[in-house]
Write a protein that holds these residues in place. Sequence first.
Motif, PDB file in Angstrom:
ATOM      1  N   VAL A 169       0.818  -1.225   0.000  1.00  0.00           N
ATOM      2  CA  VAL A 169       0.000   0.000   0.000  1.00  0.00           C
ATOM      3  C   VAL A 169       0.848   1.271   0.000  1.00  0.00           C
ATOM      4  N   GLY A 170       2.164   1.137   0.020  1.00  0.00           N
ATOM      5  CA  GLY A 170       3.033   2.302  -0.138  1.00  0.00           C
ATOM      6  C   GLY A 170       3.473   2.988   1.136  1.00  0.00           C
ATOM      7  N   ILE A 171       3.203   2.395   2.287  1.00  0.00           N
ATOM      8  CA  ILE A 171       3.652   2.997   3.541  1.00  0.00           C
ATOM      9  C   ILE A 171       5.159   2.837   3.697  1.00  0.00           C
ATOM     10  N   LEU A 172       5.666   1.677   3.279  1.00  0.00           N
ATOM     11  CA  LEU A 172       7.096   1.395   3.343  1.00  0.00           C
ATOM     12  C   LEU A 172       7.634   1.116   1.945  1.00  0.00           C
ATOM     13  N   SER A 173       8.933   1.234   1.815  1.00  0.00           N
ATOM     14  CA  SER A 173       9.613   0.952   0.552  1.00  0.00           C
ATOM     15  C   SER A 173       9.759  -0.552   0.340  1.00  0.00           C
ATOM     16  N   PRO A 174       9.821  -1.008  -0.918  1.00  0.00           N
ATOM     17  CA  PRO A 174      10.086  -2.431  -1.195  1.00  0.00           C
ATOM     18  C   PRO A 174      11.393  -2.921  -0.563  1.00  0.00           C
ATOM     19  N   ILE A 175      12.312  -1.999  -0.287  1.00  0.00           N
ATOM     20  CA  ILE A 175      13.559  -2.374   0.373  1.00  0.00           C
ATOM     21  C   ILE A 175      13.278  -3.066   1.704  1.00  0.00           C
ATOM     22  N   CYS A 176      12.201  -2.674   2.355  1.00  0.00           N
ATOM     23  CA  CYS A 176      11.858  -3.230   3.672  1.00  0.00           C
ATOM     24  C   CYS A 176      11.470  -4.703   3.599  1.00  0.00           C
ATOM     25  N   LEU A 177      11.208  -5.208   2.394  1.00  0.00           N
ATOM     26  CA  LEU A 177      10.903  -6.635   2.252  1.00  0.00           C
ATOM     27  C   LEU A 177      12.104  -7.501   2.620  1.00  0.00           C
ATOM     28  N   LEU A 178      13.286  -6.907   2.627  1.00  0.00           N
ATOM     29  CA  LEU A 178      14.479  -7.649   3.049  1.00  0.00           C
ATOM     30  C   LEU A 178      14.364  -8.113   4.500  1.00  0.00           C
ATOM     31  N   SER A 179      13.524  -7.436   5.264  1.00  0.00           N
ATOM     32  CA  SER A 179      13.335  -7.826   6.672  1.00  0.00           C
ATOM     33  C   SER A 179      12.699  -9.203   6.795  1.00  0.00           C
ATOM     34  N   LEU A 180      12.048  -9.668   5.719  1.00  0.00           N
ATOM     35  CA  LEU A 180      11.425 -10.989   5.753  1.00  0.00           C
ATOM     36  C   LEU A 180      12.459 -12.093   5.942  1.00  0.00           C
ATOM     37  N   LEU A 181      13.712 -11.813   5.570  1.00  0.00           N
ATOM     38  CA  LEU A 181      14.766 -12.806   5.720  1.00  0.00           C
ATOM     39  C   LEU A 181      15.056 -13.129   7.179  1.00  0.00           C
ATOM     40  N   THR A 182      14.681 -12.219   8.068  1.00  0.00           N
ATOM     41  CA  THR A 182      14.941 -12.470   9.497  1.00  0.00           C
ATOM     42  C   THR A 182      14.074 -13.592  10.047  1.00  0.00           C
ATOM     43  N   ILE A 183      13.069 -14.019   9.278  1.00  0.00           N
ATOM     44  CA  ILE A 183      12.164 -15.049   9.781  1.00  0.00           C
ATOM     45  C   ILE A 183      12.897 -16.354  10.079  1.00  0.00           C
ATOM     46  N   PHE A 184      14.015 -16.591   9.374  1.00  0.00           N
ATOM     47  CA  PHE A 184      14.759 -17.826   9.610  1.00  0.00           C
ATOM     48  C   PHE A 184      15.386 -17.836  11.012  1.00  0.00           C
ATOM     49  N   ILE A 185      15.919 -16.700  11.425  1.00  0.00           N
ATOM     50  CA  ILE A 185      16.505 -16.601  12.764  1.00  0.00           C
ATOM     51  C   ILE A 185      15.397 -16.602  13.820  1.00  0.00           C
ATOM     52  N   VAL A 186      14.350 -15.824  13.562  1.00  0.00           N
ATOM     53  CA  VAL A 186      13.236 -15.726  14.506  1.00  0.00           C
ATOM     54  C   VAL A 186      12.565 -17.084  14.695  1.00  0.00           C
ATOM     55  N   GLN A 187      12.375 -17.825  13.591  1.00  0.00           N
ATOM     56  CA  GLN A 187      11.747 -19.142  13.675  1.00  0.00           C
ATOM     57  C   GLN A 187      12.605 -20.103  14.494  1.00  0.00           C
ATOM     58  N   LYS A 188      13.899 -20.017  14.360  1.00  0.00           N
ATOM     59  CA  LYS A 188      14.801 -20.861  15.154  1.00  0.00           C
ATOM     60  C   LYS A 188      14.633 -20.561  16.640  1.00  0.00           C
ATOM     61  N   ASN A 189      14.509 -19.277  16.978  1.00  0.00           N
ATOM     62  CA  ASN A 189      14.314 -18.885  18.374  1.00  0.00           C
ATOM     63  C   ASN A 189      12.934 -19.305  18.895  1.00  0.00           C
ATOM     64  N   ILE A 190      11.926 -19.215  18.030  1.00  0.00           N
ATOM     65  CA  ILE A 190      10.577 -19.649  18.410  1.00  0.00           C
ATOM     66  C   ILE A 190      10.594 -21.143  18.743  1.00  0.00           C
ATOM     67  N   LYS A 191      11.216 -21.921  17.889  1.00  0.00           N
ATOM     68  CA  LYS A 191      11.279 -23.377  18.089  1.00  0.00           C
ATOM     69  C   LYS A 191      11.981 -23.713  19.396  1.00  0.00           C
ATOM     70  N   GLN A 192      13.065 -22.992  19.686  1.00  0.00           N
ATOM     71  CA  GLN A 192      13.815 -23.240  20.918  1.00  0.00           C
ATOM     72  C   GLN A 192      12.977 -22.881  22.144  1.00  0.00           C
ATOM     73  N   PHE A 193      12.213 -21.787  22.044  1.00  0.00           N
ATOM     74  CA  PHE A 193      11.373 -21.376  23.171  1.00  0.00           C
ATOM     75  C   PHE A 193      10.200 -22.341  23.354  1.00  0.00           C
ATOM     76  N   MET A 194       9.702 -22.899  22.256  1.00  0.00           N
ATOM     77  CA  MET A 194       8.617 -23.873  22.338  1.00  0.00           C
ATOM     78  C   MET A 194       9.027 -25.105  23.142  1.00  0.00           C
ATOM     79  N   GLU A 195      10.287 -25.477  23.014  1.00  0.00           N
ATOM     80  CA  GLU A 195      10.788 -26.664  23.705  1.00  0.00           C
ATOM     81  C   GLU A 195      10.898 -26.452  25.206  1.00  0.00           C
TER      82      GLU A 195
END
Length: 300
Positions: free
Chosen positions: A241-267
Motif C-alpha cells: 500500500v506504499g507505507i514502506l519501501s520495497p527495500i523493507c521486504l528484506l526484513s522478511l529474511l529475518t524469519i529464519f533466525i526468529v523461527q529458530k528462536n521460536i522453536k527453541q522457546f517452544m521446547e
Amino acid sequence: MINRFLDYVEIRTKITSTFAFIMTIALLVYHKQNIDWKLTLVFFASMFLFDLTTTAINNYIDTKTNNQTLQFKRKTALIIILVLFGISTAFGLYLAYMSDIVIFLIGGLCFLCGVFYTYGPLPISRMPLGEFFSGLFYGFFIPFIILYLNTPKGTFLSFDINSQSVSVELMIWPIASLLLFAIIPFCTTANIMLANNMCDLKKDILVKRHTLPYYVGKKSIYLYAGIYYMTYLATIVMVVVGILSPICLLSLLTIFIVQKNIKQFMEKQDKATTFILSIKNYVIIMGVNTLLIFISALFN
C-alpha cells in the motif's frame, strides 16, 4: 549505587520504548516529514523517564509478594519512584502546553495505565491484559504521539471541545496507516510480556496472579509464534500500500533466525535460559525494520 538504580528500573528492558521511538523517527525521515526536534525530544524525555517509573513501581509492589530483594530500602525506593514520576510528569505537562489538548489527554491516559499496571486493587499485570496493554502503549501510542507532533494539524484527527459539545473527527487512511505501522512494535512488545508470563506461570499462580497463559494454557506457545508471523504480514501489506519501501521486504529474511528462536522457546519456557529469546527476536525484528526504513530514505 548507579548499578543498583539501573537494576531497579531494569534499564535493559527499555529497548521497547526506545526502539518504537527510533522506528517512528525513521518513518518520518522516509516520508520526508519535517521533525520538530524540541517537541520530539521533550516527549522522549517524558516517555523514557515514565518508562523507568512504571518499572520501579512494578518492582516496588512485586517485591512485597514474590520474596525477592528490593535494590534499596523501601523508603529510598519510594522516593526514587516519586522523583522519576515528578520529572516525567513535568516534561509531559510541558509537552502538552507546547502542543494541544490531544497530547494532554493521550499522555494522561498513558500515565494512568502505567501507574495502575501494577498499583491498585486490581492491577493490569495480574489480569490477562498485560500483553495487550504493553503492546498498545509501547507499540501504538508512542508512534501516534510522535507522528501527531510532527505532522500538520488534522492529519490524524480533529478534536474540538466547548461548553456545548465534544467532537472528534478521525481521518480514516492516516489512522489505518498508523495501525498497520504499529503492528510490528505492538506484536514484538506483547510477545516479550507473553514470554515472561509463560516462564513465570507456576510462580504467578502461587501469588494469585492470573495472566494470559493461565487462561490460554498450552495454546500460549502457538499464540506466541502467530504474533511474530503477524509482523511479517504487516510488512508485506505496508509495502503493497506504499507505507514502506520495497527495500523493507528484506526484513522478511529475518524469519529464519526468529523461527529458530521460536522453536527453541517452544521446547522450554524458562526465565533463566530461554526468555532472552523474546528479547533477541524483538531486537532482530525491530532493529532490522528500523535500519531498512532509514536506508529506504536514502533512496527515496
